[in-house]
Design an enzyme around this catalytic site. Structure first.
Site, mmCIF file in Angstrom:
data_model
loop_
_atom_site.group_PDB
_atom_site.id
_atom_site.type_symbol
_atom_site.label_atom_id
_atom_site.label_comp_id
_atom_site.label_asym_id
_atom_site.label_seq_id
_atom_site.Cartn_x
_atom_site.Cartn_y
_atom_site.Cartn_z
ATOM 1 N N ASP A 26 -4.524 1.422 -2.793
ATOM 2 C CA ASP A 26 -5.477 0.309 -2.831
ATOM 3 C C ASP A 26 -6.499 0.392 -1.698
ATOM 4 O OD1 ASP A 26 -6.522 -2.035 -3.882
ATOM 5 O OD2 ASP A 26 -5.224 -3.330 -2.681
ATOM 6 N N HIS A 43 -13.748 5.442 -5.001
ATOM 7 C CA HIS A 43 -12.778 5.980 -5.967
ATOM 8 C C HIS A 43 -12.764 7.510 -5.923
ATOM 9 C CE1 HIS A 43 -12.050 2.012 -7.371
ATOM 10 N NE2 HIS A 43 -13.205 1.864 -8.013
ATOM 11 N N LEU A 137 8.133 18.958 -7.506
ATOM 12 C CA LEU A 137 7.854 17.521 -7.396
ATOM 13 C C LEU A 137 7.602 16.903 -8.779
ATOM 14 C CD1 LEU A 137 6.950 15.142 -5.335
ATOM 15 C CD2 LEU A 137 4.633 15.892 -5.911
ATOM 16 N N ARG A 194 2.016 0.416 0.128
ATOM 17 C CA ARG A 194 0.721 -0.077 -0.352
ATOM 18 C C ARG A 194 -0.278 0.035 0.788
ATOM 19 N NH1 ARG A 194 -0.949 -4.865 -4.365
ATOM 20 N NH2 ARG A 194 -3.208 -4.565 -4.243
ATOM 21 N N GLU A 213 12.437 -0.407 -0.324
ATOM 22 C CA GLU A 213 11.849 -0.792 0.963
ATOM 23 C C GLU A 213 10.333 -0.821 0.787
ATOM 24 O OE1 GLU A 213 13.543 -1.731 3.588
ATOM 25 O OE2 GLU A 213 15.444 -1.317 2.569
#
Ligand code: IPE
Ligand code: IPE
Ligand code: MG
Length: 252
Positions: A26, A43, A137, A194, A213
């Site tokens: 964000d 972006h 991954l 975040r 967490e």
């Protein structure tokens, strides 16, 4: 709850490195605004941060990386910005898929594909098909994703099975419900990060985040880098996970 119905927990309890890290990327718009640039530039720079992060996650031994790239509610934004974001997704898959594949990354998409443009649906399909046998991954891209919608979809699938007589109400346990989510075989996120300073989940992984967490970082996503990921992992290591018990469990 009976003893035999222990709640599901993340497969890892407290290894040094979380097995599954999920990121709410964000702050692209504010990054751009702070520089007098159009939001689209934020972006674009956000995609560069994503590339860095995927590389760093693999190097740091993270097994599953989920990224929130476009929410079910992001359609509320102005049409031009939505087009910009969809264009970036197209470009990301077209330009980066071969490299992700050669890096042994397995790409999976969560969210609904209903209503998406055909070319985007095909690109998402191609990314999953090409990389399906990779065992490095796991990159889970949450695209057109909303957690409430995911939970409602799971409930609908269960109701359909019940209507066909394949399930009875008492079969609907936490485990059975989980099996109907978008990524049934995925362990819950150990850590959710975040960026941007906002401290909310914004409809991201609400079911799976039960014991995750949470780490909120005061940086805008385009500035995110390996050092910040390491900082979040460091913070995670300081947390004591209890899952409702009294001591941190070890093993899975
Ligand atoms: C994250 O940045 C990208 C998406 C939500 C698609 P934002 O576009 O939300 O940036 P801010 O939060 O407005 O700064
Ligand atoms: C969450 O960010 C969605 C993504 C990062 C893709 P938003 O910017 O959409 O969330 P709110 O609106 O600030 O809660
Ligand atoms: Mg935002």
């Amino acid at each position: 709850m009976s003893e035999s119905e222990a709640p599901p927990i993340a497969a890892t309890s407290h290894p040094d490195v979380p097995r599954h890290v999920a990121i709410i990327m964000d702050g692209n718009g504010r990054w751009a605004a702070a520089r007098g640039l159009p939001r689209g530039e934020g972006h674009r720079r956000g995609v560069e941060a994503l590339r860095r992060t995927v590389r760093a996650a693999g190097e740091l031994g993270i097994r599953y990386l989920t990224i929130f790239s476009f929410s079910a509610e992001n359609w509320l934004r102005p049409k031009a910005e939505v087009q910009d974001l969809l264009g970036l997704l197209r470009r990301f898959i077209r330009h980066d898929l071969a490299e992700l594949h050669s890096s042994n990354v397995r790409v999976r998409i969560i969210g609904t594909r209903d209503g998406l443009a055909t070319d985007i649906r095909l690109l998402l399909e191609e990314a999953e098909q090409l990389t399906r046998d990779n065992d490095g991954l796991d990159l889970i891209v949450a695209f057109n994703y909303g957690a409430r919608q995911e939970i409602a979809r799971a409930a609908r699938r269960i109701a359909e099975k019940a209507a066909r007589g394949e399930l009875s109400p008492e079969d609907v346990t936490v485990e059975e419900f989980s099996r109907h989510l978008d990524s049934p075989d995925l362990v819950d996120p150990d850590l959710i990060i975040r960026t941007s300073g906002e401290q909310r989940l914004s409809n991201f992984l609400l079911w799976q985040a039960a014991y995750s967490e949470l780490v909120f970082l005061p940086v805008y996503w385009p500035d995110f880098d390996r050092a910040m990921l390491e900082q979040a992992l460091e913070e995670y290591r300081r947390r004591e996970r209890r899952f409702g018990g009294l001591v941190a469990r070890t093993g899975s």
